[in-house]
Design a protein around this motif. Structure first.
Motif, mmCIF file in Angstrom:
data_model
loop_
_atom_site.group_PDB
_atom_site.id
_atom_site.type_symbol
_atom_site.label_atom_id
_atom_site.label_comp_id
_atom_site.label_asym_id
_atom_site.label_seq_id
_atom_site.Cartn_x
_atom_site.Cartn_y
_atom_site.Cartn_z
ATOM 1 N N GLY A 1 0.784 -1.220 0.000
ATOM 2 C CA GLY A 1 0.000 0.000 0.000
ATOM 3 C C GLY A 1 0.820 1.277 0.000
ATOM 4 N N GLU A 2 2.146 1.171 0.065
ATOM 5 C CA GLU A 2 3.008 2.348 0.070
ATOM 6 C C GLU A 2 3.521 2.648 -1.344
ATOM 7 N N ARG A 3 4.115 3.812 -1.495
ATOM 8 C CA ARG A 3 4.624 4.202 -2.819
ATOM 9 C C ARG A 3 5.700 3.250 -3.315
ATOM 10 N N ASP A 4 6.501 2.743 -2.374
ATOM 11 C CA ASP A 4 7.589 1.846 -2.763
ATOM 12 C C ASP A 4 7.177 0.377 -2.686
ATOM 13 N N GLN A 5 5.884 0.115 -2.777
ATOM 14 C CA GLN A 5 5.410 -1.272 -2.769
ATOM 15 C C GLN A 5 6.058 -2.055 -3.910
ATOM 16 N N ARG A 6 6.478 -3.258 -3.607
ATOM 17 C CA ARG A 6 7.008 -4.152 -4.633
ATOM 18 C C ARG A 6 6.546 -5.568 -4.330
ATOM 19 N N LYS A 7 6.689 -6.438 -5.319
ATOM 20 C CA LYS A 7 6.246 -7.814 -5.100
ATOM 21 C C LYS A 7 7.190 -8.794 -5.767
ATOM 22 N N GLU A 8 7.190 -10.006 -5.227
ATOM 23 C CA GLU A 8 7.929 -11.120 -5.808
ATOM 24 C C GLU A 8 6.948 -12.267 -6.037
ATOM 25 N N VAL A 9 7.062 -12.922 -7.174
ATOM 26 C CA VAL A 9 6.192 -14.055 -7.508
ATOM 27 C C VAL A 9 7.039 -15.304 -7.644
ATOM 28 N N ARG A 10 6.648 -16.360 -6.958
ATOM 29 C CA ARG A 10 7.329 -17.640 -7.054
ATOM 30 C C ARG A 10 6.315 -18.723 -7.398
ATOM 31 N N ALA A 11 6.696 -19.646 -8.267
ATOM 32 C CA ALA A 11 5.840 -20.770 -8.653
ATOM 33 C C ALA A 11 6.500 -22.075 -8.228
ATOM 34 N N PHE A 12 5.691 -23.014 -7.759
ATOM 35 C CA PHE A 12 6.199 -24.287 -7.257
ATOM 36 C C PHE A 12 5.334 -25.437 -7.760
ATOM 37 N N LYS A 13 5.990 -26.555 -7.997
ATOM 38 C CA LYS A 13 5.285 -27.793 -8.309
ATOM 39 C C LYS A 13 5.304 -28.668 -7.059
ATOM 40 N N LEU A 14 4.120 -29.077 -6.611
ATOM 41 C CA LEU A 14 4.003 -29.923 -5.423
ATOM 42 C C LEU A 14 3.694 -31.344 -5.860
ATOM 43 N N ALA A 15 4.583 -32.255 -5.534
ATOM 44 C CA ALA A 15 4.379 -33.656 -5.905
ATOM 45 C C ALA A 15 4.717 -34.600 -4.759
ATOM 46 N N VAL A 16 5.718 -34.241 -3.950
ATOM 47 C CA VAL A 16 6.122 -35.082 -2.817
ATOM 48 C C VAL A 16 5.121 -34.879 -1.684
ATOM 49 N N GLU A 17 4.515 -35.964 -1.218
ATOM 50 C CA GLU A 17 3.438 -35.865 -0.241
ATOM 51 C C GLU A 17 3.899 -36.228 1.169
ATOM 52 N N ASN A 18 3.161 -35.658 2.153
ATOM 53 C CA ASN A 18 3.295 -36.003 3.572
ATOM 54 C C ASN A 18 4.693 -35.738 4.130
ATOM 55 N N THR A 19 5.375 -34.761 3.591
ATOM 56 C CA THR A 19 6.709 -34.400 4.063
ATOM 57 C C THR A 19 6.820 -32.881 4.109
ATOM 58 N N TRP A 20 7.315 -32.359 5.218
ATOM 59 C CA TRP A 20 7.533 -30.924 5.302
ATOM 60 C C TRP A 20 8.688 -30.525 4.392
ATOM 61 N N GLN A 21 8.442 -29.516 3.555
ATOM 62 C CA GLN A 21 9.454 -29.008 2.643
ATOM 63 C C GLN A 21 9.588 -27.493 2.822
ATOM 64 N N LYS A 22 10.807 -27.002 2.717
ATOM 65 C CA LYS A 22 11.015 -25.565 2.756
ATOM 66 C C LYS A 22 10.559 -24.970 1.431
ATOM 67 N N LEU A 23 9.645 -24.023 1.502
ATOM 68 C CA LEU A 23 9.097 -23.423 0.296
ATOM 69 C C LEU A 23 9.900 -22.191 -0.113
ATOM 70 N N LEU A 24 10.030 -21.225 0.797
ATOM 71 C CA LEU A 24 10.784 -20.017 0.491
ATOM 72 C C LEU A 24 11.085 -19.264 1.782
ATOM 73 N N SER A 25 11.951 -18.285 1.683
ATOM 74 C CA SER A 25 12.255 -17.400 2.801
ATOM 75 C C SER A 25 11.799 -15.995 2.447
ATOM 76 N N ILE A 26 11.360 -15.260 3.466
ATOM 77 C CA ILE A 26 10.898 -13.887 3.283
ATOM 78 C C ILE A 26 11.718 -12.993 4.205
ATOM 79 N N ASN A 27 12.489 -12.101 3.619
ATOM 80 C CA ASN A 27 13.294 -11.173 4.405
ATOM 81 C C ASN A 27 12.485 -9.905 4.617
ATOM 82 N N ASN A 28 11.772 -9.869 5.729
ATOM 83 C CA ASN A 28 10.876 -8.752 5.988
ATOM 84 C C ASN A 28 11.669 -7.493 6.340
ATOM 85 N N PRO A 29 11.443 -6.388 5.637
ATOM 86 C CA PRO A 29 12.252 -5.187 5.889
ATOM 87 C C PRO A 29 11.923 -4.497 7.199
#
Length: 578
Positions: A544-572
């Motif tokens: 909602g700010e003037r310097d708003q920016r976004k990142e888009v990531r796409a993932f294929k999910l196939a491995v079931e019943n296992t916790w997987q690291k999806l991504l990291s978010i470096n919150n400013p």
């Protein structure tokens, strides 16, 4: 051939015709170990069509696109599945229906005394203690909405965070540093700004108890019924928020393991990308091992024949040649020559569009979302997706037009509104006007947005297969986590709402509280078609700010019943998931 989005007149006709296409749906139903015989598969929405599974758990039923299929079996939890344009096979594992009943003794009358409720309180989460005695949510006058300790996200900052976006018609103002109010609006009471009063372990307060440690909340109830809130006199005219704490409940301390309630520290057990590589299909492993374009092309040509009926093979190949090797022309040729495998299946078109959006190919993504809109004009998600695609192409007026069209169709009852989904759409629409309103001739100073999402890191998750089940885990910089469960067992009401209203997205807000690196993990639990699910995660910074920016990531999910690291978010800023 260029695809055009239908006008309103054509749109009404398209929505009416959307469910007329019929097809044969078949599959197998099990209990996880054995096939289930005599499971009833019934078409809902006024149809008498039904079928039953045979001794091998197999069934066949003919139904229309857009219809709902209900699977029923004595002693098992019912399942409802929406038939879509790509649905051919639906395989289910049914789970036992377990209802835990409190062990209470009823004597003489069905009406329970305060003594009965006192005895039952430790084991019945539908009972809450007030300044005027115990209140049973199931028998109280009017509507009582309850959260138990398992439902309360333990890393919220204060009671305002706990309440925000959890109850339809309930609004919060202010923040956890300066204080605020909770406003409970009943039907037709949009102009009613009376604020709620608070009952904390029998102590009645005018001001929101922002000082209260949310980790100590055992039960929380929102009461809007005048019949009950009248007990609080004039203070209760705006409704009551009732809070029971763990420390304020001597009986609860005797029967609960307090460490278990808030033992939400991440153990570091999610697999990273390298570990997941072990489960890749052979063709993808060989593609990644090929060191030159010619070697990779040879692998592709060798597998293209055996996998010619699998669009997922061509998606994998496209991503490898485009992202890894940078061979854009060859990658586009793969999709162009095999597009017939995608064009009539909205889930596959979404998967491809997610990849285009991650790659910044907005024009290609827009064309796909137009195709999806034509296939699914009765889905609320279609309007949201197309609005975002127009916005990414900087067609801001067209994006605003899609939001206006969606609202108009809701008002005219051509589409059914979902409060969950409408909240997300409202945030998207407000943000469009606030950030790009000047370019659209709008005075942005008059645009009012939800303060809950302003200047935050906003995470929007979307998935291609509407039947996908998964758990999302958000781990904060201090190692605590919150899990959002998109499963039929844990979130049945939400999943049914998605099927009826036609959406597959969720938003999570990271606000100004804990700075640093957040980790997002996922446990994929599969879908009814036994195919991969594609996920798109859009992270907005300084929303909602003037310097708003976004990142888009796409993932294929196939491995079931296992916790997987999806991504990291470096919150400013400082961050806290709510």
């Amino acid at each position: 051939m260029k695809k055009c989005v239908p006008t309103l007149a054509l749109l009404f006709f398209a929505i009416a015709l959307a469910a007329q296409e019929t097809r044969l749906v078949q599959g197998t139903v099990t209990d996880g170990a054995q096939p289930l015989k005599d499971v009833r598969v019934q078409v809902l929405q006024g149809s008498e069509t039904q079928a039953f599974t045979d001794a091998d758990g197999k069934y066949q039923i003919r139904t229309g696109v857009g219809n709902l299929l209900q699977y029923s079996y004595n002693g098992m939890r019912d399942y409802v599945v929406r038939v879509e344009e790509g649905t051919r096979y639906l395989n289910l594992m049914m789970l036992p229906y377990v209802e835990e009943l409190p062990e209470v003794t009823v004597t003489g009358s069905n009406r329970k005394t305060q003594k009965d409720l006192d005895i039952e309180y430790p084991v019945n989460p539908r009972i809450i203690r007030t300044a005027f005695g115990y209140l049973n949510a199931d028998t109280a006058p009017g509507k009582v909405r309850l959260l138990s300790e398992e439902d309360i996200q333990p890393i919220g900052l204060c009671i305002l965070d706990v309440i925000r976006n959890r109850f339809a018609g309930v609004w919060t103002t202010g923040n956890c540093q300066e204080g605020g109010d909770i406003v409970i609006r009943g039907p037709g009471s949009v102009s009613n700004q009376r604020v709620a009063v608070y009952d904390v372990d029998g102590l009645i307060l005018r001001d929101a108890p922002i000082w209260l440690d949310v980790n100590q909340i055992k039960r929380l109830a929102v009461v809007s019924s005048i019949a009950y809130s009248a007990r609080y006199g004039a203070l209760g005219s705006g409704g009551v928020v009732i809070i029971n704490t763990i420390t304020g409940n001597p009986q609860g301390a005797k029967i609960k393991d307090q460490a278990r309630l808030r033992n939400n520290y991440y153990k570091g057990d999610a697999l990273d990308g390298a570990a997941v590589q072990n489960d890749l299909p052979t063709y993808l492993t060989e593609l990644q091992e090929a060191t030159t374009f010619d070697a990779a092309r040879e692998v592709y040509n060798r597998y293209a024949g055996p996998y010619r009926s699998s669009p997922y093979f061509f998606l994998d190949a496209y991503r490898h040649f485009y992202d890894t090797l940078g061979e854009t022309t060859f990658a586009d040729g793969i999709i162009e020559s095999n597009f017939s495998r995608f064009e009539s299946d909205a889930a596959l078109l979404k998967a491809l569009a997610y990849n285009y959006q991650e790659q910044g190919r907005a024009e290609k993504a827009l064309e796909l979302y137009k195709d999806i809109f034509i296939l699914r004009p009765q889905y609320g998600q279609s309007y949201q997706d197309l609005a975002v695609a127009y916005r990414e192409m900087r067609f801001y007026d067209k994006a605003a037009g899609m939001y206006a069209r969606y609202k108009y169709l809701i008002d005219e009852n051509f589409l059914v509104e979902s409060q969950e989904f409408s909240r997300i759409v409202q945030n998207e629409s407000d943000n469009l006007l606030k950030v790009h309103g000047n370019q659209m001739g709008t005075d942005v100073r008059k645009i009012k947005t939800d303060p809950y999402v302003e200047n935050t890191t906003r995470v929007v998750v979307e998935w291609s297969e509407t039947e996908a089940e998964f758990e999302l885990q958000f781990v904060n910089p201090q190692g605590q986590y919150h899990t959002w469960k998109h499963t039929y067992v844990d979130n049945e009401v939400r999943l049914l709402d998605e099927k009826l209203k036609g959406y597959s997205m969720e938003e999570q807000i990271i606000d100004n509280a804990l700075p640093g690196l957040w980790q997002v993990n996922i446990k994929y639990l599969g879908n009814k078609s036994l195919t991969p699910t594609y996920l798109k995660v859009t992270t907005y910074y300084n929303y909602g700010e003037r310097d708003q920016r976004k990142e888009v990531r796409a993932f294929k999910l196939a491995v079931e019943n296992t916790w997987q690291k999806l991504l990291s978010i470096n919150n400013p800023g400082n961050a806290s998931i709510r």
